[in-house]
Every structure is written in structure tokens, then in C-alpha cells.
Design a protein around this motif. Sequence first.
Motif: not given
Lengths: 161, 154
Positions: B1-2, B65, B112-115, B117-119, B121-123, B149-150
Motif C-alpha cells: 500500500m502507498k 506514532i 495495511p495498518h501494520v504495513q 506503521i512499518a513504512k 518507521v522506516k521513513m 520518499v515512497e
Amino acid sequence: MSNPLGNILLYIDGSESSITAAQLAITMAKTYQSVLRVMYVVNENLLAELLKARVFVQMEKMDYERDLEEDGKRYLNYVVKLGDRKGIKVETVLRKGVVHEEVAHEAEQWGADLLVQGELGEVLSLRDSFYEEGERILRKVKCPVMVVRGRERIERMYEEA
Amino acid sequence: MKLTDAIGPENVKLDMEATDKREAIEELIELMAESCERCDADTILEAVLARERDGSTGLEKGVAIPHAKCDAVARLRIVVGVSHDGVDFESLDGKPSHLFFLLVAPTGESGPHVQAIAKIVKMIKLDRFRERLIKAKRPEDVIETIERVENGEA
């Protein structure tokens, strides 16, 4: 000569792209009379990263792990139904762990002739792509890999199959 | 997901006014509710505060977050806030938080929620990313920065 596409392993993560991959895998399985196995992996590595980053607390991590497992079952059932519509029996596999390692292990153990997966996600940098599992799978598995794109075309193929 | 599929300019608040943690969460939820008629702000507030009681989501480097799962939303909702003065969010390094990502997802949709948040955290590990968001003049600048960035352009 044995069927070069006898065993097709499909990896799904629940994304729209992975459902497109499922439609193509089913179409191929029907065309080539392949055995189709679909796989979902609860990404324990990602949850552990979020726990380590202190974004999640332990209880929350366990809660999300259960949720992701339920998500996985739902996605797998959906692909089974997609297969049913085309008269294709789909085997399901649900695992927990490091996604690319689990997929590579399954592909090798089962003797997959082809791994099918959806489009690769975006990576923030080439050096550092810890959550881009599609990329890691591509690098790790030893069998041929098909990365599926072109949703509209594949939907038509699936409907016509 | 974006992330940019879930965040538009209407989901960004620059110049947050909150002076403490609860006010910051309330301000972000208010923003979320403004662009979501069906979102029940009180239920979301309760869920986010309950999560914060288990442990603060104030991380290092001025980022927090806050997040929760609750059925007061029909799909994953994300809002972004910037506080130039900073807010004490009980962060890991004890420093004020300036950049906020509030995520709320329905209970039956965790992937999608976990993804997301992970994204995030990465950014937020990228110094330039944080700097650009904090210096943003318009909500559109925030969206553009996230999008760049994405897409691996920043």
C-alpha cells in the motif's frame, strides 16, 4: 518429458497485486494442468522490528500477530474460491516467520517449478528494504519467479479461462 | 500500500497548537474527524489513549506514532501533524515531539495498518524526511515529500 510447470507456488500478501497474481496463477494452472499451492506468511520479522522500535508493546505485537493470521486465512480462502470458480483445486499453506525464508523453504521442499507473486513494492533505498518482501523473495528462491503486473489484462484472461 | 493513498492535504495539520500529550492526540483526532463524517472521535480518542496507557508511542528524534485499532473507522485513517514548539509525548529520549503520525484502523484489517506503521518507521529514520516535513509550508509539501520518499526519489 514431465510437466515443466507441474507445481506452481503462489505467494500472496493480501495486496490487490497479489490477487492479480492469483488470477494469473489459476489461469496458468488450468492451462498447464499444474498443481497450484498458495502461500501466506505472517510477517513475524516485521512485528519484531516494530516491537524493537518501541512502536508496539509486547501484548500489542501478539494481538497483531493473531490478526495477521486471521487476515492470512481470509486471503487464502479467497484464492481457493477464485480457483473453485475455474474448477481448479488450490492447496493452501499458512506459515509464520521471515517471509522470504519461509517462501524459499516451501518452494524448495515442495519442488515448485515456478513461484508467482504480485508486483514488487516501493523501496526507500536499494540498500535498505527490510519490508519489501517481494524483492527479498525474488533474490532468495532458487526456482524461476514470475512477477505479475497488468491487472486489467489478467482479469480478462482469468474471466475467459 | 502507498501511504499517499491514505493521506491527503486535508489530513495534514501544520502549526499544531497542542501544548501537552492529550491535547495533541485530541487535535489530531479532530483533524481526522473533519475529513471523515462516519469517524466517531470520542471512540477513537478512547482507543488511542488506552493504547498510550500501555506505553507511549513517542519515539526518538521528535517523532510520535500514536495508533489504535477500533471500529469507529471503516478503513485505515492516517493524519499527520507538525508542532513547531514541540509537545512532551513521553518520548523514548525524553525530548519533545514535533512530528506526529496518528493511525487508526478497523479491528478486522490489520495488514495495511501494520504495513503503514512499518513504512512510517522506516521513513522517519531519514533525517531529510523529518526536516522537510517540519519545514513544510503547505500540507501539499508534506504529501509531496512522503510521495517522493515512497517512490525512492528522496
